[in-house]
Motif scaffolding. Structure first.
Motif, PDB file in Angstrom:
ATOM      1  N   ARG A  95     -14.482  18.172   9.545  1.00 32.24           N
ATOM      2  CA  ARG A  95     -14.046  19.135  10.549  1.00 32.24           C
ATOM      3  C   ARG A  95     -12.562  19.447  10.351  1.00 32.24           C
ATOM      4  O   ARG A  95     -11.819  18.658   9.772  1.00 32.24           O
ATOM      5  CB  ARG A  95     -14.286  18.561  11.947  1.00 32.24           C
ATOM      6  N   PRO A  96     -12.112  20.617  10.847  1.00 39.30           N
ATOM      7  CA  PRO A  96     -10.698  20.985  10.672  1.00 39.30           C
ATOM      8  C   PRO A  96      -9.740  19.918  11.176  1.00 39.30           C
ATOM      9  O   PRO A  96      -8.712  19.648  10.551  1.00 39.30           O
ATOM     10  CB  PRO A  96     -10.579  22.277  11.494  1.00 39.30           C
ATOM     11  N   GLU A  97     -10.057  19.293  12.326  1.00 37.81           N
ATOM     12  CA  GLU A  97      -9.156  18.272  12.855  1.00 37.81           C
ATOM     13  C   GLU A  97      -9.102  17.039  11.961  1.00 37.81           C
ATOM     14  O   GLU A  97      -8.094  16.340  11.908  1.00 37.81           O
ATOM     15  CB  GLU A  97      -9.568  17.868  14.274  1.00 37.81           C
ATOM     16  N   GLU A  98     -10.200  16.777  11.223  1.00 40.87           N
ATOM     17  CA  GLU A  98     -10.209  15.654  10.297  1.00 40.87           C
ATOM     18  C   GLU A  98      -9.387  15.962   9.053  1.00 40.87           C
ATOM     19  O   GLU A  98      -8.699  15.084   8.522  1.00 40.87           O
ATOM     20  CB  GLU A  98     -11.650  15.300   9.927  1.00 40.87           C
ATOM     21  N   VAL A  99      -9.445  17.211   8.601  1.00 41.91           N
ATOM     22  CA  VAL A  99      -8.621  17.627   7.464  1.00 41.91           C
ATOM     23  C   VAL A  99      -7.142  17.547   7.850  1.00 41.91           C
ATOM     24  O   VAL A  99      -6.295  17.099   7.068  1.00 41.91           O
ATOM     25  CB  VAL A  99      -8.997  19.051   7.021  1.00 41.91           C
ATOM     26  N   GLU A 100      -6.827  17.968   9.072  1.00 43.17           N
ATOM     27  CA  GLU A 100      -5.453  17.863   9.559  1.00 43.17           C
ATOM     28  C   GLU A 100      -5.007  16.405   9.621  1.00 43.17           C
ATOM     29  O   GLU A 100      -3.863  16.085   9.322  1.00 43.17           O
ATOM     30  CB  GLU A 100      -5.337  18.490  10.948  1.00 43.17           C
ATOM     31  N   LEU A 101      -5.939  15.542  10.024  1.00 48.01           N
ATOM     32  CA  LEU A 101      -5.633  14.109  10.083  1.00 48.01           C
ATOM     33  C   LEU A 101      -5.215  13.586   8.719  1.00 48.01           C
ATOM     34  O   LEU A 101      -4.233  12.842   8.600  1.00 48.01           O
ATOM     35  CB  LEU A 101      -6.858  13.347  10.578  1.00 48.01           C
ATOM     36  N   ILE A 102      -5.937  13.967   7.681  1.00 46.79           N
ATOM     37  CA  ILE A 102      -5.614  13.511   6.336  1.00 46.79           C
ATOM     38  C   ILE A 102      -4.211  13.973   5.934  1.00 46.79           C
ATOM     39  O   ILE A 102      -3.395  13.197   5.436  1.00 46.79           O
ATOM     40  CB  ILE A 102      -6.656  14.017   5.320  1.00 46.79           C
ATOM     41  N   GLY A 103      -3.932  15.261   6.172  1.00 47.49           N
ATOM     42  CA  GLY A 103      -2.619  15.790   5.824  1.00 47.49           C
ATOM     43  C   GLY A 103      -1.511  15.107   6.592  1.00 47.49           C
ATOM     44  O   GLY A 103      -0.459  14.761   6.027  1.00 47.49           O
ATOM     45  N   LEU A 104      -1.724  14.890   7.888  1.00 51.99           N
ATOM     46  CA  LEU A 104      -0.719  14.233   8.719  1.00 51.99           C
ATOM     47  C   LEU A 104      -0.496  12.793   8.275  1.00 51.99           C
ATOM     48  O   LEU A 104       0.641  12.334   8.145  1.00 51.99           O
ATOM     49  CB  LEU A 104      -1.171  14.269  10.184  1.00 51.99           C
ATOM     50  N   ALA A 105      -1.588  12.073   8.016  1.00 51.47           N
ATOM     51  CA  ALA A 105      -1.469  10.674   7.599  1.00 51.47           C
ATOM     52  C   ALA A 105      -0.737  10.555   6.269  1.00 51.47           C
ATOM     53  O   ALA A 105       0.123   9.676   6.093  1.00 51.47           O
ATOM     54  CB  ALA A 105      -2.856  10.039   7.511  1.00 51.47           C
ATOM     55  N   MET A 106      -1.052  11.438   5.320  1.00 45.32           N
ATOM     56  CA  MET A 106      -0.396  11.391   4.012  1.00 45.32           C
ATOM     57  C   MET A 106       1.095  11.692   4.144  1.00 45.32           C
ATOM     58  O   MET A 106       1.941  11.015   3.545  1.00 45.32           O
ATOM     59  CB  MET A 106      -1.061  12.381   3.057  1.00 45.32           C
ATOM     60  N   ARG A 107       1.419  12.708   4.920  1.00 48.19           N
ATOM     61  CA  ARG A 107       2.820  13.088   5.076  1.00 48.19           C
ATOM     62  C   ARG A 107       3.630  11.983   5.737  1.00 48.19           C
ATOM     63  O   ARG A 107       4.734  11.653   5.289  1.00 48.19           O
ATOM     64  CB  ARG A 107       2.917  14.380   5.890  1.00 48.19           C
ATOM     65  N   GLU A 108       3.083  11.404   6.807  1.00 46.88           N
ATOM     66  CA  GLU A 108       3.836  10.376   7.526  1.00 46.88           C
ATOM     67  C   GLU A 108       3.897   9.058   6.753  1.00 46.88           C
ATOM     68  O   GLU A 108       4.819   8.270   6.944  1.00 46.88           O
ATOM     69  CB  GLU A 108       3.233  10.171   8.908  1.00 46.88           C
ATOM     70  N   MET A 110       4.404   8.907   3.577  1.00 50.70           N
ATOM     71  CA  MET A 110       5.533   9.090   2.669  1.00 50.70           C
ATOM     72  C   MET A 110       6.863   9.059   3.409  1.00 50.70           C
ATOM     73  O   MET A 110       7.896   8.724   2.829  1.00 50.70           O
ATOM     74  CB  MET A 110       5.379  10.408   1.900  1.00 50.70           C
ATOM     75  N   ALA A 111       6.835   9.397   4.700  1.00 55.65           N
ATOM     76  CA  ALA A 111       8.074   9.441   5.471  1.00 55.65           C
ATOM     77  C   ALA A 111       8.482   8.075   6.008  1.00 55.65           C
ATOM     78  O   ALA A 111       9.668   7.847   6.273  1.00 55.65           O
ATOM     79  CB  ALA A 111       7.926  10.422   6.639  1.00 55.65           C
ATOM     80  N   SER A 112       7.524   7.162   6.183  1.00 56.38           N
ATOM     81  CA  SER A 112       7.826   5.879   6.795  1.00 56.38           C
ATOM     82  C   SER A 112       6.967   4.785   6.185  1.00 56.38           C
ATOM     83  O   SER A 112       5.742   4.860   6.229  1.00 56.38           O
ATOM     84  CB  SER A 112       7.583   5.949   8.308  1.00 56.38           C
ATOM     85  N   SER A 113       7.618   3.761   5.638  1.00 57.80           N
ATOM     86  CA  SER A 113       6.869   2.645   5.052  1.00 57.80           C
ATOM     87  C   SER A 113       6.115   1.872   6.135  1.00 57.80           C
ATOM     88  O   SER A 113       5.041   1.329   5.877  1.00 57.80           O
ATOM     89  CB  SER A 113       7.818   1.710   4.297  1.00 57.80           C
ATOM     90  N   LEU A 114       6.665   1.818   7.355  1.00 56.12           N
ATOM     91  CA  LEU A 114       5.975   1.123   8.440  1.00 56.12           C
ATOM     92  C   LEU A 114       4.696   1.849   8.823  1.00 56.12           C
ATOM     93  O   LEU A 114       3.645   1.217   9.025  1.00 56.12           O
ATOM     94  CB  LEU A 114       6.891   1.005   9.662  1.00 56.12           C
ATOM     95  N   ARG A 115       4.770   3.179   8.915  1.00 50.48           N
ATOM     96  CA  ARG A 115       3.561   3.946   9.231  1.00 50.48           C
ATOM     97  C   ARG A 115       2.534   3.798   8.114  1.00 50.48           C
ATOM     98  O   ARG A 115       1.330   3.695   8.375  1.00 50.48           O
ATOM     99  CB  ARG A 115       3.910   5.420   9.431  1.00 50.48           C
TER     100      ARG A 115
END
Length: 235
Positions: A95-108, A110-115
């Motif tokens: 679903r679109p929200e799941e695709v967004e989840l993947i993009g958000l998780a990947m981006r964050e 890379m932005a934070s080792s804790l995340r």
């Protein structure tokens, strides 16, 4: 103290999701999230002690339902190849929200080792554990090469099943944009036209990927069947 029963938490998550996707977690303002959710900053802290906890809750919301569906597929009492085909087919209809989840998780990540660490811990307990268990069952069935480490097979399974399907979605978007008047250089426009006539449907791609996986990690000499399964070895 029990949390009050209301829709406040859902409103907070919806507002946070919008903010996080738009500008990222670090650049998001909790005050802006509270304002959009129609609540107070104190109420956000009541539910989520810090911004990272809020981010993980945003991820968890679609992930938990996705995980429930994967569990039904990967833990079912069917042969290994049927489980993997079901897994790939579920990815094909994300679903679109799941695709967004993947993009958000990947981006964050890379932005934070804790995340990244906290997401890894969640996924290890989630879909990755389900895959490893299914792979071990496949090894017991004699379908997956027992000399391959289950974690290696898991990594191959995830990589082979997700990247091609993401690329297929991207290709369809490019082709649709060209059809709506988006201009590409002549060689790319020609390629887009040719791809538009030959791209497999998502469900067809899932079958093809299952065949490829079984050839890559299957027991030597075990042929893949035409429906994405594995033919039993001849007597």
């Amino acid at each position: 103290m029990a949390r009050p029963k209301s829709d406040i938490e859902d409103r907070i998550l919806a507002a946070a999701r919008t903010q996080f996707i738009a500008v990222g977690v670090d650049a998001s303002s909790l005050r802006a999230i509270a304002r959009e959710a129609g609540t107070s900053l104190g109420m956000i802290y009541y539910y989520y002690p810090n911004k990272d906890d809020l981010f993980l809750a945003v991820v968890e919301q679609p992930y938990s339902s996705f995980l429930t569906e994967l569990e039904a597929v990967l833990s079912s009492e069917v042969p290994f190849e049927a489980r993997i085909l079901g897994f790939y087919r579920r990815i094909s209809v994300m679903r679109p929200e799941e695709v967004e989840l993947i993009g958000l998780a990947m981006r964050e990540s890379m932005a934070s080792s804790l995340r990244m660490l906290r997401l890894q811990q969640r996924f290890v307990r989630g879909h990755l554990a389900l895959l490893v268990t299914a792979i071990q069952s496949g090894q017991k069935e004699g379908v997956v090469d027992p000399e391959l480490h289950p974690l290696v097979v898991m990594a191959v399974t995830v990589g082979m099943g997700t990247l091609p399907q993401v690329m297929l979605r991207l290709a369809r978007r490019i082709i649709a944009a060209v059809g709506q008047g988006f201009t590409l250089a002549p060689p790319m426009a020609q390629l887009a036209g040719e791809l538009g006539r030959t791209l497999p449907e998502p469900q067809e791609l899932a079958v093809s990927l299952t065949k490829l996986l079984l050839r890559a990690v299957g027991v030597a000499g075990t042929p893949a069947t035409s429906d994405g399964g594995v033919a039993p070895p001849s007597a």
